[in-house]
Each structure stands twice: as C-alpha cells, then as structure tokens.
Scaffold this active site. Structure first.
Site, short mmCIF file in Angstrom:
data_model
loop_
_atom_site.label_atom_id
_atom_site.label_comp_id
_atom_site.label_asym_id
_atom_site.label_seq_id
_atom_site.Cartn_x
_atom_site.Cartn_y
_atom_site.Cartn_z
N LYS A 41 76.64 -17.94 -36.05
CA LYS A 41 76.54 -18.87 -34.62
C LYS A 41 78.04 -19.29 -36.22
O LYS A 41 79.22 -19.42 -35.39
CB LYS A 41 75.38 -20.00 -34.46
CG LYS A 41 75.87 -20.51 -33.69
CD LYS A 41 75.32 -22.06 -33.33
CE LYS A 41 75.26 -22.40 -31.90
NZ LYS A 41 74.95 -23.52 -32.23
N LYS A 97 70.27 -26.07 -48.51
CA LYS A 97 71.75 -25.07 -48.50
C LYS A 97 72.91 -25.78 -49.97
O LYS A 97 73.32 -24.67 -50.53
CB LYS A 97 72.35 -25.04 -47.08
CG LYS A 97 71.44 -23.24 -46.71
CD LYS A 97 72.46 -23.24 -45.21
CE LYS A 97 71.94 -23.60 -43.98
NZ LYS A 97 72.25 -23.13 -42.60
N GLU A 133 61.52 -24.79 -36.60
CA GLU A 133 62.56 -25.22 -37.21
C GLU A 133 62.97 -26.15 -35.52
O GLU A 133 64.03 -26.75 -36.23
CB GLU A 133 63.84 -24.30 -36.81
CG GLU A 133 65.14 -24.51 -37.38
CD GLU A 133 66.44 -23.01 -37.75
OE1 GLU A 133 66.13 -22.70 -38.99
OE2 GLU A 133 66.70 -22.70 -37.25
N GLY A 181 70.62 -21.29 -32.43
CA GLY A 181 70.59 -19.83 -32.79
C GLY A 181 69.15 -18.80 -32.36
O GLY A 181 69.12 -17.78 -32.54
N ARG A 182 68.55 -20.08 -32.28
CA ARG A 182 67.08 -19.36 -32.83
C ARG A 182 66.82 -19.42 -31.10
O ARG A 182 65.24 -19.34 -30.58
CB ARG A 182 66.11 -20.95 -32.48
CG ARG A 182 66.45 -21.79 -32.81
CD ARG A 182 65.36 -23.07 -34.13
NE ARG A 182 65.33 -24.14 -33.82
CZ ARG A 182 66.53 -24.88 -33.96
NH1 ARG A 182 66.87 -24.22 -34.52
NH2 ARG A 182 66.48 -27.17 -33.23
N HIS A 207 40.86 -7.77 -41.49
CA HIS A 207 40.16 -7.42 -42.36
C HIS A 207 40.52 -8.46 -43.42
O HIS A 207 40.28 -7.91 -44.71
CB HIS A 207 39.62 -5.98 -42.76
CG HIS A 207 39.33 -5.53 -41.22
ND1 HIS A 207 38.27 -5.05 -41.74
CD2 HIS A 207 39.70 -4.62 -39.73
CE1 HIS A 207 37.57 -4.53 -40.08
NE2 HIS A 207 38.80 -4.30 -39.57
N GLU A 254 74.92 -16.08 -47.04
CA GLU A 254 74.03 -14.70 -47.34
C GLU A 254 74.42 -13.38 -46.16
O GLU A 254 75.20 -12.34 -46.50
CB GLU A 254 72.24 -14.61 -45.91
CG GLU A 254 72.37 -15.75 -47.82
CD GLU A 254 71.65 -16.91 -46.77
OE1 GLU A 254 73.44 -17.58 -46.44
OE2 GLU A 254 70.85 -18.02 -47.40
O1 F6P Z 1 69.69 -22.75 -42.35
C1 F6P Z 1 69.08 -22.25 -40.36
C2 F6P Z 1 70.33 -21.42 -39.97
O2 F6P Z 1 70.97 -22.65 -39.74
C3 F6P Z 1 69.15 -21.57 -38.49
O3 F6P Z 1 69.33 -22.49 -37.69
C4 F6P Z 1 70.58 -20.37 -38.01
O4 F6P Z 1 69.57 -19.57 -37.08
C5 F6P Z 1 70.87 -19.31 -39.55
O5 F6P Z 1 70.69 -21.04 -40.29
C6 F6P Z 1 71.63 -18.65 -38.87
O6 F6P Z 1 72.81 -19.58 -38.69
P1 F6P Z 1 74.51 -18.81 -38.25
O7 F6P Z 1 74.04 -17.80 -37.35
O8 F6P Z 1 75.44 -19.60 -38.23
O9 F6P Z 1 74.92 -17.69 -39.88
#
Ligand code: F6P
Length: 498
Positions: A185, A470, A330, A244-245, A361, A191
């Site tokens: 987003k 972060k 979140e 995002g979620r 189990h 990452e």
């Molecule tokens: O660190 C959490 C977060 O900001 C989430 O809310 C989001 O879904 C995820 O990281 C990924 O963010 P982006 O879509 O901006 O890469």
C-alpha cells in the site's frame, strides 16, 4: 489459608457463569441465525436474549447505528488519519463516488488480467506474490481456500525478509515463466522492497533481459512504485482509504484473481456485499456481526477472557487464523479511545487457533481442563465434494463433539477425569466453501471487528503500534549507533555480529 482467601472470588465467578448460562428452552432457536449460506450458532455461548438486549442498548448509547451509517456513507471514520474507510466500496456497497472509483479501478485490474491471459507477459505458469501483512494474508487465504486443485497458475507468497523465505518461494518457480506481483500500500515496506530487488535479480539470473517488464505493482502510492522502476501501465492503484487488512477486495488480490479466475473474484465480492446488506439493515437481535461482537465483549469485559481461539475444521481455511489475527488484533489492539483517552477496559483479545482435528490432539487439553476460559469458534463446511465422504463426516462430528464436550462437561469422582463444562463455543457452519460464501464469511469478520471497535469507542482503522519497532530497525539498518539502545539489545546485536 490461600484457598480460603480465593474462595469468595471463585464463588463469585462461578455464580456469574451459572447465571449467564441459564436454562432457556428456546435458546437454540433464538441464538442461531442463517445468512447467505452460513449458519451461525451462539447457543453454546453465555449470550441470552436479555444480554443481547442489554448489549443492543449499549450499542444505542454508543451511537452504533450512526457509526455504521458513517462507515457506509464514506465519512471520516478513521479520525486519527483523517480518512474514510472505503473497503466496503470495493464490493459495491456504500458511498457512490467511492463505489464508482473502485469499479473503474477494478476494470483496469480486469484489463491487466486479460492481458496476462492473452500472453502479454509471455507464457506465465507461476506468480511470485510479494507483500506482507494485509498485502499478503488475504490473497494467500483466497488462493489456499479456493484454488488448491483448480488454480490456473502456481502462486507463491513471499512476505518475510528472511532469505530462507525467498529461497523457498523461488525454488518452486521458473524465472522464465514467472510473473512478479508486488503489493504494498505504501510502497515503503522494507521487506517487500528488499524481496522485490531479490526477485528482479533472480529474473536477471534466469536470463530475463527486462525483469521490470514482468512486474505488476499494486499500491496506493503509484508515484513510489514508478520511482522504484515500475512502468505506470503495470501499476494497479487502490485507495489510500482502504486499510491493508481490509484490502483483499481490491486489486491487492490480483494474483488470486489470476489464479482463481475473474468470475470467482467477482463472486467473492458479491458474497461480501450480501453480508454488507445484512449488517446495514438487520435489527441488532438478528445481526450476526453485531451478535458476535456482543459475545466478544461479554467474554473480554465481563468474564476476563484474554484470548479467543478460532478452529477451522477444514484444511482449506487454515490461513483464516493468521488472517484474523491481523484483522482483529491490528484493528482493535488499542489502549486509547478514538479521542485519545485511556479505554479503561480490555479491548481485543489475543486471537489464536489452529486447524481441527490437529489442534484437538495438541491444545484442546487446556480448553477442556485448563484454568483459562477460552471462548472458542469452530468454523466448518457442511458439504464436501471429495471422494472420502466418511472422512468429512468424521471431521464434522469431531467439531460438533468438541463444542458439546466444552459446554456439557462430565462429572467424575476422579478430579483428573472431570470436565467442568460450561465453556463457551460458537460454531459457524458454511453450506459449502466457494468464492461467494468465503466473501460472506470474511465480510462478517470485518464487520464484527468494526462493531467491537464502536462498542469500545476505539478507532479500528489505524495501526500506529506497528511503527516504533520498524523505525528502530530502519535507523539501525541505516547505520544508527547501537550505543544509544538498551544494554540487552546492544549485546544481542554484538552477539549476532551484524
Ligand atoms: O506494519 C504493519 C503494516 O503497516 C500493515 O498494516 C500492512 O498491512 C503491512 O504493514 C504492509 O504494508 P504495505 O502494504 O504498505 O507494504
């Protein structure tokens, strides 16, 4: 001595539970609901008619109906970020302008999918979907739930910055025929950007002369994607106002739509829209996201339950648990109200779970006899078209038997073989698992999360809590002096020699 000191407390808690779990002959018919192919059974919870009424009154006092109207009207409900929350518009519900914008962006998504299918990216047999959190968990759930045997392409999800994750994802794919879909987003997530770089190198290493030409980017920040080298024609934009979620309804799911087919994607949206209508227009006593929120509050506020466990009794829904963990924790893992005041009461429970019958189990001992009361949610699918008919029957019987055992318990002279019972569970039974019912289910969870937030007075649409860690990692990565950190962290950095 100690036992005596605890006695009045124990008695009080037991009395409360007994009062709540009173014997109502019409309990089953009043505490089950059917919506769009999903059957919701709360009759093994401590909810009852009177409590539902009291919670509905709480909702009124909290201005629930107005808050819900504001969500669907595209008003600023995410006040800390001064934004509306437009995920409902992605499935055609709500404010006309946002719905129209989402529809036109969906057309672009469709056109790009058509182009991929027509061979504009050459022969595509695999998709490497790069993204993390909300940019991965939803689409991964869709592909795993609906495409196990029918996916048109092999999709691998790469989220973690761990090199092992990259190796594993790349190993399963052929660089000559792989499409990269990078979803972020913000297009700033470390990452995803690092994994994109690694994937471009991997394509180059595989003999692809123009690796960028094989990348589709999905983002709310197209200028950042362009700056990263992606051509505008291969960027799918979604709205800043879609969290995002909450974003799997948008072009964030392009790899899932490619794998499952456009029709499935649209059916999922239609299912969600059906749940939107139910949530908007159904009275509180029959409104399933609202009733679920009432149960959540009952257990967190009144009975001190700090966790809630979700057990899908269907392998295809295994990724529902991590998806819900992000959605609920979140959104509602907050300590202050939307106005910034301390909430003063528990908010989101810790959501955890596993797949039945494996979980049975492994962890169910604690659910039946442990000291923590954990409200449980079973999610099962009535119809299975596979050949192992009796396996499926056993699977469902196990789910239902666990709920019965938790509720009824069993007395014995032997304390080790005594099951106290009176332990709550809810069951959600899908008639079948398809794109439509999955859409209904996931929209149900979104609205339940929203309803909890309104009843608690918190904003479910921001997530400032994720930022601090972060920031520290990023500063260190940029060469900040570790000496300013605490001794424990400093010595970990020294020990890892990084
Ligand atoms: O660190 C959490 C977060 O900001 C989430 O809310 C989001 O879904 C995820 O990281 C990924 O963010 P982006 O879509 O901006 O890469």
């Amino acid at each position: 001595m100690r036992k005596d000191a605890w006695k009045p407390i124990d008695e009080h808690v037991l009395r409360t539970l007994e009062q709540l779990f009173e014997d109502e002959p019409d309990r089953l018919c009043r505490l089950t609901n059917e919506v769009a192919g999903l059957y919701f059974d709360w009759s093994k919870t401590h909810l009852n008619g009177a409590l539902i009424e009291s919670f509905a009154a709480l909702g009124e006092a909290r201005g629930f109906a107005a808050a819900r109207d504001a969500l669907f009207a595209g008003e600023i409900v995410n006040i800390t970020e001064n934004r509306s929350a437009d995920h409902v518009a992605e499935r055609g519900s709500g404010e006309a302008g946002a719905v129209q914008l989402a529809a036109s962006r969906r057309l672009r998504m469709r056109a790009l999918i058509d182009a991929v299918e027509a061979g504009a990216f050459g022969d595509v047999t695999g998709i490497l979907h790069i993204g993390i959190g909300g940019s991965a968990l939803g689409p991964a759930l869709l592909v795993d739930a609906l495409g196990r045997t029918t996916a048109k392409a092999r999709v691998r999800f790469l989220s973690n910055i761990d090199p092992q994750a990259f190796e594993q994802a790349a190993q399963a794919l052929d660089p000559a025929t792989t499409l990269i879909v990078v979803v972020s987003k913000t297009f700033t997530t470390a990452e995803s950007l690092s994994n994109l770089d690694a994937a471009l190198d991997w394509l180059r290493g595989g003999g692809i002369a123009d690796p960028y030409g094989r990348v589709i980017a999905v983002t709310a920040a197209p200028e950042a994607a362009i700056a990263a080298g992606i051509d505008e024609s291969r960027i799918l934009q979604f709205s800043e106002a879609v969290g995002g979620r909450y974003s799997l309804w948008s072009s964030v799911s392009v790899s899932a739509a490619l794998a499952l087919g456009w029709e499935s994607f649209e059916e999922m949206l239609e299912g969600a829209a059906e749940m939107d209508r139910h949530f908007r227009f159904t009275e509180p006593a029959k409104n399933v996201p609202l009733i679920a929120a009432f149960a959540d509050l009952l257990y967190t506020q009144r009975l001190g339950c700090q966790t809630r466990a979700v057990f899908p009794y269907d392998e295809r829904l295994g990724l529902l648990v991590p998806y819900l963990q992000q959605l609920e924790m979140e959104s509602n893992g907050k300590s202050v109200t939307a106005a910034g005041e301390p909430v003063g009461r528990p908010t989101s429970p810790v959501v955890w779970g596993g797949v039945g019958t494996d979980a049975q189990h492994a962890v169910f001992q604690l659910l039946h006899q442990g000291t923590a009361v954990v409200p449980v949610e079973f999610v099962a699918v009535a119809q299975d078209d596979g050949p192992l008919v009796d396996h499926h029957r056993q699977l469902l019987l196990n789910a239902f038997a666990q709920g019965a055992a938790l509720m009824s318990g069993r007395t014995s002279d032997d304390p080790h073989r005594t099951y106290a019972g009176n332990r709550p569970s809810a069951t959600i039974l899908l008639d079948r698992l398809d794109a439509r019912t999955l859409g209904v289910l996931l929209a149900f969870y979104e609205h339940r999360t929203f309803a909890c937030a309104v009843l608690l007075g918190i904003n479910p649409f921001d997530q400032f809590g994720v930022e601090l860690g972060k920031e520290i990692a990023s500063e260190l990565s940029d060469g900040a002096d570790a000496q300013s950190l605490d001794p424990s962290t400093r010595s970990l950095i020294e020990r890892a020699a990084i």
